[in-house]
Design a protein around this motif. Structure first.
Motif, PDB file in Angstrom:
ATOM      1  N   VAL A  26      16.743  36.845  75.168  1.00 46.33           N
ATOM      2  CA  VAL A  26      16.720  36.270  76.519  1.00 46.33           C
ATOM      3  C   VAL A  26      17.368  34.890  76.513  1.00 46.33           C
ATOM      4  O   VAL A  26      18.156  34.566  77.411  1.00 46.33           O
ATOM      5  CB  VAL A  26      15.277  36.209  77.074  1.00 46.33           C
ATOM      6  N   VAL A  27      17.083  34.093  75.505  1.00 47.43           N
ATOM      7  CA  VAL A  27      17.685  32.764  75.406  1.00 47.43           C
ATOM      8  C   VAL A  27      19.193  32.888  75.192  1.00 47.43           C
ATOM      9  O   VAL A  27      19.977  32.142  75.783  1.00 47.43           O
ATOM     10  CB  VAL A  27      17.025  31.926  74.291  1.00 47.43           C
ATOM     11  N   TRP A  58      23.734  25.225  72.951  1.00 45.34           N
ATOM     12  CA  TRP A  58      22.887  25.491  71.772  1.00 45.34           C
ATOM     13  C   TRP A  58      22.463  24.180  71.116  1.00 45.34           C
ATOM     14  O   TRP A  58      21.322  24.046  70.676  1.00 45.34           O
ATOM     15  CB  TRP A  58      23.611  26.379  70.764  1.00 45.34           C
ATOM     16  N   ALA A  59      23.367  23.210  71.064  1.00 43.41           N
ATOM     17  CA  ALA A  59      23.029  21.914  70.466  1.00 43.41           C
ATOM     18  C   ALA A  59      21.920  21.239  71.270  1.00 43.41           C
ATOM     19  O   ALA A  59      21.001  20.642  70.702  1.00 43.41           O
ATOM     20  CB  ALA A  59      24.274  21.023  70.400  1.00 43.41           C
ATOM     21  N   ARG A  60      21.985  21.362  72.593  1.00 42.00           N
ATOM     22  CA  ARG A  60      20.935  20.769  73.432  1.00 42.00           C
ATOM     23  C   ARG A  60      19.597  21.453  73.176  1.00 42.00           C
ATOM     24  O   ARG A  60      18.564  20.795  73.043  1.00 42.00           O
ATOM     25  CB  ARG A  60      21.311  20.904  74.909  1.00 42.00           C
ATOM     26  N   LEU A  61      19.610  22.787  73.077  1.00 44.52           N
ATOM     27  CA  LEU A  61      18.368  23.511  72.791  1.00 44.52           C
ATOM     28  C   LEU A  61      17.817  23.143  71.416  1.00 44.52           C
ATOM     29  O   LEU A  61      16.613  22.918  71.262  1.00 44.52           O
ATOM     30  CB  LEU A  61      18.590  25.023  72.886  1.00 44.52           C
ATOM     31  N   ASP A  62      18.687  23.089  70.426  1.00 45.83           N
ATOM     32  CA  ASP A  62      18.247  22.742  69.072  1.00 45.83           C
ATOM     33  C   ASP A  62      17.638  21.340  69.030  1.00 45.83           C
ATOM     34  O   ASP A  62      16.631  21.119  68.356  1.00 45.83           O
ATOM     35  CB  ASP A  62      19.415  22.832  68.083  1.00 45.83           C
ATOM     36  N   ALA A  63      18.243  20.415  69.758  1.00 46.11           N
ATOM     37  CA  ALA A  63      17.750  19.041  69.762  1.00 46.11           C
ATOM     38  C   ALA A  63      16.385  18.922  70.436  1.00 46.11           C
ATOM     39  O   ALA A  63      15.602  18.041  70.109  1.00 46.11           O
ATOM     40  CB  ALA A  63      18.758  18.129  70.467  1.00 46.11           C
ATOM     41  N   ARG A  64      16.086  19.821  71.373  1.00 46.44           N
ATOM     42  CA  ARG A  64      14.828  19.739  72.117  1.00 46.44           C
ATOM     43  C   ARG A  64      13.783  20.743  71.642  1.00 46.44           C
ATOM     44  O   ARG A  64      12.726  20.855  72.250  1.00 46.44           O
ATOM     45  CB  ARG A  64      15.094  19.997  73.611  1.00 46.44           C
ATOM     46  N   LEU A  65      14.045  21.474  70.562  1.00 44.34           N
ATOM     47  CA  LEU A  65      13.131  22.521  70.112  1.00 44.34           C
ATOM     48  C   LEU A  65      11.720  22.006  69.858  1.00 44.34           C
ATOM     49  O   LEU A  65      10.739  22.705  70.118  1.00 44.34           O
ATOM     50  CB  LEU A  65      13.676  23.215  68.860  1.00 44.34           C
ATOM     51  N   SER A  66      11.603  20.779  69.422  1.00 44.95           N
ATOM     52  CA  SER A  66      10.272  20.232  69.137  1.00 44.95           C
ATOM     53  C   SER A  66       9.426  20.080  70.403  1.00 44.95           C
ATOM     54  O   SER A  66       8.210  19.912  70.316  1.00 44.95           O
ATOM     55  CB  SER A  66      10.394  18.890  68.424  1.00 44.95           C
ATOM     56  N   THR A  67      10.045  20.146  71.582  1.00 41.91           N
ATOM     57  CA  THR A  67       9.294  20.008  72.833  1.00 41.91           C
ATOM     58  C   THR A  67       8.691  21.326  73.292  1.00 41.91           C
ATOM     59  O   THR A  67       7.924  21.338  74.259  1.00 41.91           O
ATOM     60  CB  THR A  67      10.179  19.454  73.964  1.00 41.91           C
ATOM     61  N   TRP A  68       9.029  22.439  72.626  1.00 40.85           N
ATOM     62  CA  TRP A  68       8.501  23.739  73.038  1.00 40.85           C
ATOM     63  C   TRP A  68       7.083  23.929  72.527  1.00 40.85           C
ATOM     64  O   TRP A  68       6.812  23.773  71.346  1.00 40.85           O
ATOM     65  CB  TRP A  68       9.400  24.874  72.533  1.00 40.85           C
ATOM     66  N   ASP A  69       6.180  24.266  73.435  1.00 45.29           N
ATOM     67  CA  ASP A  69       4.796  24.550  73.079  1.00 45.29           C
ATOM     68  C   ASP A  69       4.524  26.017  73.382  1.00 45.29           C
ATOM     69  O   ASP A  69       4.367  26.400  74.541  1.00 45.29           O
ATOM     70  CB  ASP A  69       3.849  23.658  73.887  1.00 45.29           C
ATOM     71  N   PRO A  70       4.482  26.880  72.354  1.00 47.62           N
ATOM     72  CA  PRO A  70       4.315  28.314  72.583  1.00 47.62           C
ATOM     73  C   PRO A  70       3.004  28.678  73.268  1.00 47.62           C
ATOM     74  O   PRO A  70       2.878  29.765  73.808  1.00 47.62           O
ATOM     75  CB  PRO A  70       4.393  28.929  71.191  1.00 47.62           C
ATOM     76  N   SER A  71       2.031  27.761  73.280  1.00 48.13           N
ATOM     77  CA  SER A  71       0.757  28.077  73.924  1.00 48.13           C
ATOM     78  C   SER A  71       0.828  27.898  75.440  1.00 48.13           C
ATOM     79  O   SER A  71      -0.058  28.362  76.152  1.00 48.13           O
ATOM     80  CB  SER A  71      -0.362  27.216  73.354  1.00 48.13           C
ATOM     81  N   THR A  72       1.879  27.232  75.946  1.00 45.66           N
ATOM     82  CA  THR A  72       1.964  26.995  77.384  1.00 45.66           C
ATOM     83  C   THR A  72       3.105  27.730  78.069  1.00 45.66           C
ATOM     84  O   THR A  72       3.055  27.919  79.282  1.00 45.66           O
ATOM     85  CB  THR A  72       2.120  25.487  77.681  1.00 45.66           C
ATOM     86  N   GLU A  73       4.138  28.110  77.335  1.00 43.68           N
ATOM     87  CA  GLU A  73       5.265  28.816  77.957  1.00 43.68           C
ATOM     88  C   GLU A  73       6.016  29.630  76.910  1.00 43.68           C
ATOM     89  O   GLU A  73       5.955  29.335  75.720  1.00 43.68           O
ATOM     90  CB  GLU A  73       6.210  27.835  78.655  1.00 43.68           C
ATOM     91  N   THR A  74       6.715  30.648  77.401  1.00 46.55           N
ATOM     92  CA  THR A  74       7.528  31.450  76.489  1.00 46.55           C
ATOM     93  C   THR A  74       8.768  30.657  76.101  1.00 46.55           C
ATOM     94  O   THR A  74       9.116  29.669  76.756  1.00 46.55           O
ATOM     95  CB  THR A  74       7.968  32.775  77.142  1.00 46.55           C
ATOM     96  N   MET A  75       9.432  31.103  75.063  1.00 46.18           N
ATOM     97  CA  MET A  75      10.648  30.427  74.645  1.00 46.18           C
ATOM     98  C   MET A  75      11.702  30.499  75.746  1.00 46.18           C
ATOM     99  O   MET A  75      12.438  29.541  75.972  1.00 46.18           O
ATOM    100  CB  MET A  75      11.197  31.022  73.350  1.00 46.18           C
ATOM    101  N   GLN A  77      11.168  30.591  79.020  1.00 42.36           N
ATOM    102  CA  GLN A  77      10.815  29.616  80.059  1.00 42.36           C
ATOM    103  C   GLN A  77      11.201  28.207  79.623  1.00 42.36           C
ATOM    104  O   GLN A  77      11.760  27.432  80.406  1.00 42.36           O
ATOM    105  CB  GLN A  77       9.317  29.671  80.356  1.00 42.36           C
ATOM    106  N   TRP A  78      10.895  27.876  78.383  1.00 39.36           N
ATOM    107  CA  TRP A  78      11.247  26.566  77.849  1.00 39.36           C
ATOM    108  C   TRP A  78      12.761  26.355  77.893  1.00 39.36           C
ATOM    109  O   TRP A  78      13.240  25.306  78.337  1.00 39.36           O
ATOM    110  CB  TRP A  78      10.718  26.448  76.418  1.00 39.36           C
TER     111      TRP A  78
END
Length: 93
Positions: A26-27, A58-75, A77-78
């Motif tokens: 999906v991503v 992809w670089a933007r997603l990689d740089a922000r990966l640490s902001t993803w919380d799997p307990s609150t949203e799917t990848m 959605q993030w």
């Protein structure tokens, strides 16, 4: 019969790892669609420019990966939130 076989959760060292957005279908589709939408109807709408745009996304997603919380949203959605946010300036003028 399966009692003698180790389960995937028994593998050590993987509990702290987050899945990569690069392996999420999906991503991948979101990145491809965003790149196509950004370039559609412009003189830069070429396969090479699309690849370059996807690399930036992809670089933007990689740089922000640490902001993803799997307990609150799917990848997905993030990723949608990250890609929808205005991009930070990458170079100083």
């Amino acid at each position: 019969m399966a009692a003698g076989w180790p389960l995937a959760r028994d593998v050590k060292g993987l509990s702290g790892m987050k899945p990569s957005p690069h392996t999420n279908a999906v991503v991948q589709a979101l990145v491809a669609c965003r790149a196509r939408r950004e370039l559609k109807g412009t003189t830069r709408d070429t396969p090479e420019e699309r690849q370059a745009m996807k690399a930036q996304l992809w670089a933007r997603l990689d740089a922000r990966l640490s902001t993803w919380d799997p307990s609150t949203e799917t990848m997905a959605q993030w990723a949608l939130h990250v890609l929808a946010a205005p991009s930070e300036p990458s170079r100083a003028a």
